[in-house]
Design a protein around this motif. Structure first.
Motif, mmCIF file in Angstrom:
data_model
loop_
_atom_site.group_PDB
_atom_site.id
_atom_site.type_symbol
_atom_site.label_atom_id
_atom_site.label_comp_id
_atom_site.label_asym_id
_atom_site.label_seq_id
_atom_site.Cartn_x
_atom_site.Cartn_y
_atom_site.Cartn_z
ATOM 1 N N ALA A 161 28.307 84.076 6.363
ATOM 2 C CA ALA A 161 27.352 82.610 6.133
ATOM 3 C C ALA A 161 28.432 81.718 4.853
ATOM 4 C CB ALA A 161 25.739 82.417 5.138
ATOM 5 N N LEU A 193 23.859 79.248 11.295
ATOM 6 C CA LEU A 193 25.140 78.806 11.106
ATOM 7 C C LEU A 193 25.221 77.128 11.929
ATOM 8 C CD1 LEU A 193 27.384 81.996 11.332
ATOM 9 C CD2 LEU A 193 27.005 80.439 9.792
ATOM 10 N N GLU A 304 18.592 78.466 7.670
ATOM 11 C CA GLU A 304 17.796 80.100 7.527
ATOM 12 C C GLU A 304 16.684 79.487 7.932
ATOM 13 O OE1 GLU A 304 20.541 79.285 3.545
ATOM 14 O OE2 GLU A 304 18.078 78.579 3.235
#
Length: 376
Positions: A161, A193, A304
Motif C-alpha cells: 500500500a 490496490l 480500502e
C-alpha cells in the motif's frame, strides 16, 4: 514508535514468563525452572522468553520448519513464506521456535514502521502515531508478538500500500506477492490496490498480476507436487483447496466458508447454550473491531473499503466447527489495517484514548494465549 513496540514486547515477555510457571506446556518449560536463572544461559532465556509462546499454530509452523510439508498431514493449510523464511535462519544453528519468533518480531516491527509512514501521507505525525498505536495495541495485535504469520503478511500488505501511494508499482506488486505467499487474505490486496493502479495506467495495473500469480504458484505446487493432485474437482472443492488445503481438517476437523449470517447464527446459538471464555472473547473483540470499522468507514477510500469489506466478510463467513465456531476471528478481522488509517484521518477524542483502552485487552489475550485458554 520503536520505543512503544519495545515496551509492549517486554511487557508481554514478562507476563508470558510469569504465567508459564503456572501452566508449563512444552518440554522446555517443564524441564528448566523459570527461577533462578540456570546455565546454559541461552537455554534458560529460550525457556523464559520463547517457549511460553509455543502454542497452537506455532507447533505447526515449527513442524514445517523441521520436517517440511507432507502430503495429507495438514501442514499444507499453512502458506509457505513464513516457515520457509524461518527455516533459513535455522541453518545458522537457531532452534525452530527461536527462528520463527525472530522472523515474526522483525516483520511486525517493520510493519508498524511502514504503517506509520503510510499514515503520514494523510495526516500529521501526532495522528499518524496515534493511529499506529491503535492498530498495534488492538487486542488482536498480540499476533505481532507471537510466532504467527500475520506480522510477515502485514509487512507485505502495508508495504504494498505504501509503495502504491509512492507510485512504485513494481515494489507494490512484489510486496503484495510476499503477503499472498504468507496468508490467503493476500488475494484481497487486488481490491485495495487495483483502483489506484487503474487510475495510473495499464502498466501499473499489470504489476498486480503478481498477486494471483503467487497464489496460483503456491496452489499448484501444493496440489500437484505435495498432495499429488485433486481428488474432487467440483468448484466448491477447488475454492476450498485454493484458499485452505484439501487436508485442512487435520488442523481443524470441521471448517467451512458459509454465509456470514449463518456462521454468526451458529456461533450465537453455541454461546447461548454453552457459553465459554474463548467464544466470548472472540465475539466481543469482533464487535469492537466492527464498531471501529463503522467509525472509520467514511474516511477510507474506495480500494480500502473493498479490501476491508472482503477481509471482514471472509472472517465472519469462516465457520470452524461446533466447539470453537469462530476460531481466530479477531486476528482474521484485524488484518484489515485500512480501518486504522481511517480512524487516523477521522481524528478526535476516540483516536486519542483508544490505545490506552486497548492495551489491557492485548495483555489479557496474551495471558490467555500463554495459558492455552484462548484459541487465537
Amino acid at each position: 514508535m520503536i520505543a512503544f513496540w519495545l515496551l509492549v514486547l517486554i511487557s508481554t515477555r514478562i507476563l508470558g514468563a510469569m504465567l508459564s510457571g503456572i501452566r508449563p506446556l512444552t518440554d522446555l518449560e517443564r524441564s528448566v525452572p523459570l527461577w533462578p536463572p540456570a546455565f546454559p544461559l541461552t537455554r534458560w532465556l529460550e525457556r523464559a522468553l520463547i517457549a511460553p509462546w509455543d502454542r497452537w499454530d506455532v507447533e505447526w509452523y515449527a513442524r514445517i520448519v523441521t520436517q517440511g510439508y507432507q502430503a495429507g498431514d495438514g501442514t499444507t493449510q499453512f502458506y509457505p513464506l513464513y516457515p520457509l523464511t524461518a527455516a533459513l535462519l535455522t541453518r545458522l544453528g537457531l532452534p525452530p521456535i527461536v527462528a520463527l519468533t525472530l522472523v515474526s518480531l522483525a516483520a511486525g516491527l517493520g510493519a508498524m514502521l511502514l504503517f506509520e509512514r503510510l499514515a503520514r501521507r494523510d495526516m500529521d505525525l501526532t495522528r499518524a502515531r496515534q493511529a499506529t498505536l491503535a492498530f498495534m495495541l488492538f487486542p488482536a495485535g498480540i499476533a505481532l508478538f507471537v510466532p504467527y504469520s500475520e506480522p510477515l503478511f502485514l509487512l507485505g500488505a502495508i508495504g504494498s500500500a505504501w509503495a502504491a501511494r509512492a507510485g512504485r508499482w513494481g515494489g507494490a506488486g512484489l510486496l503484495a506477492a510476499v503477503a499472498t505467499l504468507t496468508r490467503p487474505q493476500g488475494l484481497f490486496l487486488l481490491l485495495l490496490l487495483f483502483p489506484r493502479a487503474w487510475a495510473r495506467g495499464r502498466r501499473a495495473a499489470l504489476t498486480l498480476a503478481s498477486i494471483p500469480s503467487a497464489l496460483l504458484l503456491w496452489h499448484g505446487y501444493r496440489t500437484l507436487w505435495i498432495e499429488g493432485g485433486l481428488t474432487d474437482i467440483g468448484i466448491r472443492s477447488w475454492i476450498y483447496t485454493l484458499l485452505l488445503s484439501p487436508h485442512a481438517h487435520r488442523v481443524v476437523p470441521i471448517q467451512e466458508f458459509t454465509w456470514p449470517w449463518e456462521a454468526m447464527r451458529r456461533a450465537l446459538i453455541r454461546f447461548i447454550h454453552t457459553p465459554d471464555l474463548d467464544l466470548a472473547v472472540n465475539l466481543i473483540v469482533a464487535l469492537l473491531f466492527l464498531m471501529l470499522t463503522g467509525l472509520a468507514w467514511g474516511r477510507m477510500d474506495g480500494g480500502e473499503r473493498l479490501y476491508t469489506a472482503a477481509v471482514v466478510l471472509s472472517a465472519l463467513s469462516y465457520h470452524t466447527g461446533p466447539v470453537h465456531p469462530y476460531m481466530g476471528l479477531p486476528r482474521h478481522l484485524w488484518v484489515a489495517f485500512p480501518v486504522f488509517l481511517g480512524l487516523g484521518r477521522r481524528g478526535g477524542r476516540t483516536l486519542q484514548v483508544l490505545p490506552a483502552l486497548e492495551m489491557p485487552g492485548l495483555l489479557f489475550l496474551a495471558g490467555l494465549f500463554v495459558l492455552h485458554a484462548w484459541v487465537p
